[in-house]
Design an enzyme around this catalytic site. Structure first.
Site, PDB file in Angstrom:
ATOM      1  N   GLU A  68      50.427  -3.410  47.966  1.00 42.53           N
ATOM      2  CA  GLU A  68      50.662  -2.145  48.530  1.00 42.53           C
ATOM      3  C   GLU A  68      49.499  -1.475  48.412  1.00 42.53           C
ATOM      4  O   GLU A  68      48.773  -1.312  48.717  1.00 42.53           O
ATOM      5  CB  GLU A  68      51.753  -2.322  48.965  1.00 42.53           C
ATOM      6  CG  GLU A  68      52.262  -1.237  50.302  1.00 42.53           C
ATOM      7  CD  GLU A  68      53.857  -1.778  49.905  1.00 42.53           C
ATOM      8  OE1 GLU A  68      54.261  -1.212  48.822  1.00 42.53           O
ATOM      9  OE2 GLU A  68      54.264  -1.401  51.456  1.00 42.53           O
ATOM     10  N   GLU A 310      73.170  34.015  39.966  1.00 43.64           N
ATOM     11  CA  GLU A 310      73.270  35.068  40.976  1.00 43.64           C
ATOM     12  C   GLU A 310      72.466  35.575  40.384  1.00 43.64           C
ATOM     13  O   GLU A 310      72.087  36.500  41.571  1.00 43.64           O
ATOM     14  CB  GLU A 310      74.918  35.160  40.976  1.00 43.64           C
ATOM     15  CG  GLU A 310      75.154  33.961  42.032  1.00 43.64           C
ATOM     16  CD  GLU A 310      77.020  34.071  42.737  1.00 43.64           C
ATOM     17  OE1 GLU A 310      77.426  35.102  41.380  1.00 43.64           O
ATOM     18  OE2 GLU A 310      77.162  33.270  43.564  1.00 43.64           O
TER      19      GLU A 310
END
Lengths: 512, 93
Positions: A68, A310
């Site tokens: 490929e 956070e």
């Protein structure tokens, strides 16, 4: 390497971290394995990593047959994983068999043919590299080059038998059109059906999730089911062997401080080392303070690692100094490392791999994650559960105490999905809850679970001020705090409840 | 003088190889008289040549001269298509 009996079939390591674990040692040696997956499922990376490992581990050569992508493209693409293929080509440790089609060159078919030349070239390449490993990428592309699928199928069959005859261990990749459909197009799975591995790249809840599944290994054992994996720059494929992780955690009786004297007392003398503590609470109820105290409790001979998802480093340090804790100092002394990340920067699998890596480098004795809920946002339910199992088992193997926080979606009571997923995995659970009393919000803390130890079962009130967290007396006249529905109890009611659990024959039993 | 340069890649002394060689010889003698050079390469003996030319199928005939370069695979038993590939016939013939 593994204690499982795997019969007479020898296995060959692939160099893919975690794969050896789920395959009980690697790919069956001297056999051919079909690696099937949709477009972009990292088949080529798998095929190449397998060859690289041969060279790296034992100097064994490898042959890469490409139908490929051109060798030039592959060399360029694999550079991102830190693999210098050119060097391997120059030292004849790797050879390409370039079976790609030249665009623009017209090929006419005039009579019967076979793919004998291909087989001859593979054998030749194996001879000059001394290859024991061959990868063929990918089978489906061959069909585009010839007009008769029957001939191609017959010839690929012949190639597979030739590989077997040569005694090499081979990886053949094949593409599939659906993630949960037929194994491969053109029915090519039939002749390499000894061993089949499926790579998936599934879109789940708008998030990409890669998994690897060993569908079958003829005559030898392997872990069943799908395991998440990630493709990491500079590394290649990494499989996360969750269920494969052995549950042989050390459980130590050594206690370490939570950073708060009263909380230590509630836990029966502190957290256990090699244990995971989950702290759950609504927003603003003091989870990050709990983490900050935990970090501050790091003794001079310990190292603490904090993953903050956070708050930024600056925010954390400022808050800490507000409570009189000097994180800057700790960091300079090498006792603290803070890793701040937006959860959205990568998938939860990548977070796991990165966190493990940081832990391996820093070798902390305590780890805090603030918060798990933030990571939950960026993952699927399944993916998150796997993440928690992965990080938990990793931490428990390292003589580390871990503190995870989780945010409840409702202010009063309630549980988060995070808890649902992980409460059975963690050793201890601490609940922080708001308690509404007489038109006032107060806060309650309780130790819900403490594996392997007695602990305080009461719900205590705590307050937060400039000095930190102060845990006080038990809420005596309130019920239903955990259910999020606190009700005031009268003194008589409390007495009645006390009586409920008193044996009738007890000496000090009051008259009813 | 050699107007046509034809390379025929075969694998081993098989029946198919022999068929391809004799088919090509017949076509060349009929169509090209002596204006051709024909080289037969056994990929088992010279795998590096097969690698360089990226030969997959055997037999493969490569017409190197005159340009354009063209490949014909198969035992060349379909004379019409061989002639087409050698630009000795057009589709209209």
């Amino acid at each position: 390497m593994n204690s499982r009996p795997s019969g007479a079939v020898q296995k060959l390591a692939t160099g893919i971290p975690g794969f050896e674990h789920i395959s009980f040692g690697g790919l069956p040696k001297g056999r051919t394995t079909l690696v099937s997956g949709s477009a972009g499922s990292a088949k080529t990376v798998f095929a190449m990593q397998f060859l690289i490992e041969g060279v790296r581990a034992s100097g064994e050569g490898g042959v890469f047959v490409t139908f490929e992508e051109s060798p030039e493209d592959i060399i360029r693409n694999m550079r991102g994983f830190g693999w210098d293929l050119q060097e391997l080509l120059d030292s004849k440790k790797l050879a390409f068999v370039d079976a790609t089609m030249d665009a623009g060159e017209e090929v006419l078919e005039a009579g019967h043919y076979d793919l004998g030349a291909l087989v001859a070239r593979i054998e030749y390449a194996c001879r000059i590299t001394g290859a024991g490993r061959v990868s063929v990428d990918s089978l489906g592309a061959v069909f585009g080059q010839f007009s008769s699928p029957d001939v191609v199928r017959r010839e690929l069959h012949r190639m597979a038998s030739a590989l077997k005859r040569m005694g090499v261990t081979a990886v053949l990749t094949a593409e599939r059109t659906e993630e949960y459909g037929g194994l491969a197009r053109f029915g090519i799975e039939e002749f390499v059906a000894d061993n089949v591995i499926v790579l998936r790249n599934v879109l789940e809840e708008e998030k990409r999730r890669r998994t690897i599944e060993i569908l079958k290994f003829r005559g030898t054992d392997h872990c069943k089911g799908e395991f998440p994996f990630s493709v990491i720059p500079g590394e290649g494929i990494m499989v996360i062997p969750l269920a494969g992780d052995k549950l042989e955690q050390r459980s130590s009786t050594v206690r370490v401080t939570s950073g708060n004297e009263m909380l230590d007392e509630m836990c029966g003398g502190g957290f256990f080392r090699d244990s995971i503590v989950l702290a759950s609470g609504a927003t603003g109820c003091g989870k990050t303070l709990l983490v900050t105290m935990f970090v501050n409790g790091t003794s001079p001979d310990e190292r603490c690692l904090l993953f903050a998802f956070e708050e930024s480093r600056e925010q954390l340090f400022r808050n800490a100094s507000g409570w009189g804790m000097d994180f800057e100092q700790m960091e300079q002394e090498g006792r603290l490392k803070v890793v701040c990340d937006y959860p959205e920067t990568m998938g939860v699998e990548d977070h796991l791999i990165r966190m493990k890596k940081v832990m391996e480098e820093f070798r902390p004795t305590r780890v805090a994650v603030d918060s798990l809920s933030a990571l939950e946002r960026v993952s699927t339910g399944k993916g998150f559960r796997e993440f928690v199992i992965g990080i938990t088992s990793f931490i428990k193997h390292q003589e580390i105490v871990g503190l995870f926080t989780s945010t409840t979606p409702t202010l009063l009571g309630g549980s988060s999905i995070t808890e649902e997923h992980i409460s059975t995995i963690t050793d201890s659970i601490i609940l922080l809850r708001y308690v509404e009393m007489f038109g006032e919000m107060r806060r309650g803390i309780t130790v819900l679970k403490m594996r392997g130890s007695m602990h305080d079962k009461s719900i205590r009130e705590y307050t937060i001020d400039g000095d930190g967290m102060h845990i006080g007396a038990q809420f005596r006249n309130v019920a239903g705090i955990l259910a999020g529905n606190p009700t005031q109890l009268s003194e008589r009611e409390i007495d009645r409840l006390d009586d409920l659990f008193r044996e009738p024959g007890e000496a000090d039993a009051p008259a009813v | 003088m050699n107007k046509y340069r034809l390379m025929l890649y075969v694998m081993g002394q098989t029946q198919r190889s022999q068929t391809a060689i004799s088919n090509l010889q017949r076509i060349c003698q009929n169509e090209l008289q002596n204006q051709y050079e024909m080289v037969v390469i056994d990929v088992l003996e010279q795998p590096q040549l097969a690698e360089d030319q990226k030969i997959l199928a055997t037999p493969t005939l490569i017409k190197e001269l005159p340009p354009p370069i063209r490949r014909i695979i198969g035992d060349l038993s379909d004379t019409g298509r061989v002639l087409l590939g050698l630009d000795l016939r057009t589709h209209d013939d």
